[in-house]
Design a protein around this motif. Structure first.
Motif, PDB file in Angstrom:
ATOM      1  N   PHE A  25     -73.423  19.515  -3.311  1.00  0.00           N
ATOM      2  CA  PHE A  25     -72.749  20.721  -2.858  1.00  0.00           C
ATOM      3  C   PHE A  25     -72.330  20.561  -1.404  1.00  0.00           C
ATOM      4  O   PHE A  25     -72.946  19.807  -0.659  1.00  0.00           O
ATOM      5  CB  PHE A  25     -73.695  21.931  -2.966  1.00  0.00           C
ATOM      6  CG  PHE A  25     -74.241  22.153  -4.341  1.00  0.00           C
ATOM      7  CD1 PHE A  25     -73.518  22.884  -5.272  1.00  0.00           C
ATOM      8  CD2 PHE A  25     -75.479  21.640  -4.711  1.00  0.00           C
ATOM      9  CE1 PHE A  25     -74.021  23.104  -6.544  1.00  0.00           C
ATOM     10  CE2 PHE A  25     -75.985  21.851  -5.975  1.00  0.00           C
ATOM     11  CZ  PHE A  25     -75.256  22.579  -6.903  1.00  0.00           C
ATOM     12  N   ALA A  26     -71.321  21.308  -0.984  1.00  0.00           N
ATOM     13  CA  ALA A  26     -70.928  21.304   0.429  1.00  0.00           C
ATOM     14  C   ALA A  26     -72.099  21.787   1.287  1.00  0.00           C
ATOM     15  O   ALA A  26     -72.366  21.254   2.357  1.00  0.00           O
ATOM     16  CB  ALA A  26     -69.704  22.192   0.645  1.00  0.00           C
ATOM     17  N   VAL A  27     -72.805  22.804   0.813  1.00  0.00           N
ATOM     18  CA  VAL A  27     -74.042  23.277   1.434  1.00  0.00           C
ATOM     19  C   VAL A  27     -75.156  22.803   0.510  1.00  0.00           C
ATOM     20  O   VAL A  27     -75.441  23.416  -0.507  1.00  0.00           O
ATOM     21  CB  VAL A  27     -74.035  24.814   1.601  1.00  0.00           C
ATOM     22  CG1 VAL A  27     -75.345  25.286   2.200  1.00  0.00           C
ATOM     23  CG2 VAL A  27     -72.862  25.239   2.466  1.00  0.00           C
ATOM     24  N   ASP A  28     -75.766  21.666   0.863  1.00  0.00           N
ATOM     25  CA  ASP A  28     -76.621  20.924  -0.063  1.00  0.00           C
ATOM     26  C   ASP A  28     -78.112  20.993   0.265  1.00  0.00           C
ATOM     27  O   ASP A  28     -78.921  20.337  -0.368  1.00  0.00           O
ATOM     28  CB  ASP A  28     -76.165  19.453  -0.063  1.00  0.00           C
ATOM     29  CG  ASP A  28     -76.619  18.691  -1.288  1.00  0.00           C
ATOM     30  OD1 ASP A  28     -76.319  19.132  -2.415  1.00  0.00           O
ATOM     31  OD2 ASP A  28     -77.282  17.649  -1.105  1.00  0.00           O
ATOM     32  N   CYS A  29     -78.501  21.788   1.246  1.00  0.00           N
ATOM     33  CA  CYS A  29     -79.887  21.761   1.719  1.00  0.00           C
ATOM     34  C   CYS A  29     -80.897  22.136   0.636  1.00  0.00           C
ATOM     35  O   CYS A  29     -81.914  21.464   0.469  1.00  0.00           O
ATOM     36  CB  CYS A  29     -80.060  22.636   2.954  1.00  0.00           C
ATOM     37  SG  CYS A  29     -79.628  24.374   2.729  1.00  0.00           S
ATOM     38  N   THR A  30     -80.640  23.188  -0.107  1.00  0.00           N
ATOM     39  CA  THR A  30     -81.611  23.642  -1.103  1.00  0.00           C
ATOM     40  C   THR A  30     -81.645  22.705  -2.298  1.00  0.00           C
ATOM     41  O   THR A  30     -82.713  22.430  -2.848  1.00  0.00           O
ATOM     42  CB  THR A  30     -81.299  25.088  -1.532  1.00  0.00           C
ATOM     43  OG1 THR A  30     -81.235  25.888  -0.348  1.00  0.00           O
ATOM     44  CG2 THR A  30     -82.370  25.642  -2.444  1.00  0.00           C
ATOM     45  N   ASN A  31     -80.496  22.191  -2.687  1.00  0.00           N
ATOM     46  CA  ASN A  31     -80.427  21.192  -3.748  1.00  0.00           C
ATOM     47  C   ASN A  31     -81.292  19.982  -3.374  1.00  0.00           C
ATOM     48  O   ASN A  31     -82.065  19.474  -4.190  1.00  0.00           O
ATOM     49  CB  ASN A  31     -78.964  20.802  -3.959  1.00  0.00           C
ATOM     50  CG  ASN A  31     -78.763  19.727  -4.995  1.00  0.00           C
ATOM     51  OD1 ASN A  31     -79.391  19.712  -6.049  1.00  0.00           O
ATOM     52  ND2 ASN A  31     -77.854  18.818  -4.692  1.00  0.00           N
ATOM     53  N   TRP A  66     -82.511  26.689  -7.655  1.00  0.00           N
ATOM     54  CA  TRP A  66     -82.376  25.253  -7.412  1.00  0.00           C
ATOM     55  C   TRP A  66     -81.434  24.988  -6.238  1.00  0.00           C
ATOM     56  O   TRP A  66     -81.635  24.058  -5.469  1.00  0.00           O
ATOM     57  CB  TRP A  66     -81.852  24.541  -8.659  1.00  0.00           C
ATOM     58  CG  TRP A  66     -81.734  23.064  -8.467  1.00  0.00           C
ATOM     59  CD1 TRP A  66     -80.669  22.384  -7.923  1.00  0.00           C
ATOM     60  CD2 TRP A  66     -82.716  22.084  -8.769  1.00  0.00           C
ATOM     61  NE1 TRP A  66     -80.935  21.047  -7.879  1.00  0.00           N
ATOM     62  CE2 TRP A  66     -82.187  20.834  -8.397  1.00  0.00           C
ATOM     63  CE3 TRP A  66     -83.991  22.146  -9.337  1.00  0.00           C
ATOM     64  CZ2 TRP A  66     -82.893  19.641  -8.568  1.00  0.00           C
ATOM     65  CZ3 TRP A  66     -84.691  20.963  -9.502  1.00  0.00           C
ATOM     66  CH2 TRP A  66     -84.144  19.730  -9.121  1.00  0.00           C
ATOM     67  N   SER A  67     -80.414  25.826  -6.102  1.00  0.00           N
ATOM     68  CA  SER A  67     -79.324  25.487  -5.191  1.00  0.00           C
ATOM     69  C   SER A  67     -79.039  26.502  -4.076  1.00  0.00           C
ATOM     70  O   SER A  67     -78.270  26.196  -3.170  1.00  0.00           O
ATOM     71  CB  SER A  67     -78.039  25.289  -5.996  1.00  0.00           C
ATOM     72  OG  SER A  67     -77.702  26.492  -6.674  1.00  0.00           O
ATOM     73  N   VAL A  68     -79.637  27.679  -4.130  1.00  0.00           N
ATOM     74  CA  VAL A  68     -79.357  28.728  -3.145  1.00  0.00           C
ATOM     75  C   VAL A  68     -80.637  29.033  -2.366  1.00  0.00           C
ATOM     76  O   VAL A  68     -81.656  29.403  -2.951  1.00  0.00           O
ATOM     77  CB  VAL A  68     -78.834  30.009  -3.845  1.00  0.00           C
ATOM     78  CG1 VAL A  68     -78.596  31.117  -2.835  1.00  0.00           C
ATOM     79  CG2 VAL A  68     -77.573  29.702  -4.644  1.00  0.00           C
ATOM     80  N   HIS A 112     -81.011  28.334   5.291  1.00  0.00           N
ATOM     81  CA  HIS A 112     -81.229  26.878   5.283  1.00  0.00           C
ATOM     82  C   HIS A 112     -82.622  26.569   4.748  1.00  0.00           C
ATOM     83  O   HIS A 112     -83.543  27.376   4.893  1.00  0.00           O
ATOM     84  CB  HIS A 112     -81.083  26.342   6.714  1.00  0.00           C
ATOM     85  CG  HIS A 112     -81.151  24.857   6.839  1.00  0.00           C
ATOM     86  ND1 HIS A 112     -80.291  24.010   6.185  1.00  0.00           N
ATOM     87  CD2 HIS A 112     -81.989  24.069   7.549  1.00  0.00           C
ATOM     88  CE1 HIS A 112     -80.588  22.762   6.502  1.00  0.00           C
ATOM     89  NE2 HIS A 112     -81.623  22.775   7.329  1.00  0.00           N
ATOM     90  N   ALA A 113     -82.748  25.378   4.158  1.00  0.00           N
ATOM     91  CA  ALA A 113     -84.049  24.893   3.688  1.00  0.00           C
ATOM     92  C   ALA A 113     -84.236  23.459   4.170  1.00  0.00           C
ATOM     93  O   ALA A 113     -83.274  22.688   4.233  1.00  0.00           O
ATOM     94  CB  ALA A 113     -84.118  24.941   2.163  1.00  0.00           C
ATOM     95  N   ALA A 114     -85.469  23.119   4.518  1.00  0.00           N
ATOM     96  CA  ALA A 114     -85.790  21.762   4.952  1.00  0.00           C
ATOM     97  C   ALA A 114     -87.124  21.356   4.349  1.00  0.00           C
ATOM     98  O   ALA A 114     -87.949  22.191   3.986  1.00  0.00           O
ATOM     99  CB  ALA A 114     -85.841  21.685   6.473  1.00  0.00           C
ATOM    100  N   PHE A 115     -87.330  20.050   4.270  1.00  0.00           N
ATOM    101  CA  PHE A 115     -88.506  19.489   3.615  1.00  0.00           C
ATOM    102  C   PHE A 115     -89.376  18.785   4.652  1.00  0.00           C
ATOM    103  O   PHE A 115     -88.896  17.919   5.390  1.00  0.00           O
ATOM    104  CB  PHE A 115     -88.051  18.498   2.540  1.00  0.00           C
ATOM    105  CG  PHE A 115     -89.125  18.118   1.587  1.00  0.00           C
ATOM    106  CD1 PHE A 115     -89.531  19.002   0.605  1.00  0.00           C
ATOM    107  CD2 PHE A 115     -89.738  16.883   1.676  1.00  0.00           C
ATOM    108  CE1 PHE A 115     -90.538  18.649  -0.285  1.00  0.00           C
ATOM    109  CE2 PHE A 115     -90.740  16.526   0.795  1.00  0.00           C
ATOM    110  CZ  PHE A 115     -91.144  17.416  -0.180  1.00  0.00           C
TER     111      PHE A 115
END
Length: 163
Positions: A25-31, A66-68, A112-115
């Protein structure tokens, strides 16, 4: 059992590229975070008929969680089986394999999501997609998206997976 080491290995391998086995995705952080969790053995739940429920990807589609980012936050906070997490008070409570959700504007909408991939001198470092990040300080104070109103949501992933 959730395998934190496997999840972190995945996060380290794919932090700056996209795994062709998954949508990008263009905004791929959660994926990206979802892929890391899956690599650690977090089981998908739900199915292709209802994108609003569960946490899953497959068949050319995926759940919102999964993606949002906003949806993943609520999924982690509410799941009672499969992938589960406990919300913690501070980043100091996190270890590699955990997740941080960011509300950059403090408006209740997650951005945003980060690991979490490591700890350096007790400080969690994260990897992320969208603006690909490697071993970044968890606070994101150097991000142009950071504001004075930022809110953080710290999630410790439960190692005991029950289906």
């Amino acid at each position: 059992m959730y395998d934190r080491e496997a999840a972190v290995r995945y996060a380290e391998k794919w932090w700056n590229k996209r795994n062709p086995a998954f949508p990008a995705f263009a905004v791929d952080c959660t994926n990206y975070v979802s892929q890391c969790l899956l690599a650690g053995g977090a089981p998908m739940r739900g199915g292709y008929a209802d994108r609003k429920n569960g946490w899953w990807v497959g068949g050319g589609t995926w759940s919102f969680s999964w993606s949002v980012t906003h949806s993943l936050r609520w999924y982690l906070e509410g799941s009672k089986k499969g992938l589960k997490a406990v919300r913690k008070a501070s980043a100091a409570d996190l270890i590699p394999g955990d997740v941080i959700i960011y509300d950059f504007n403090g408006d209740g909408r997650m951005d945003h999501a980060a690991f979490v991939v490591s700890r350096q001198n007790g400080v969690p470092l994260v990897n992320a997609h969208t603006a690909d990040s490697y071993h970044r300080h968890w606070s994101y104070t150097t991000s142009p998206a950071h504001t004075d109103g930022i809110r953080y949501y710290f999630f410790h992933i439960d190692e005991n997976i029950s289906l």
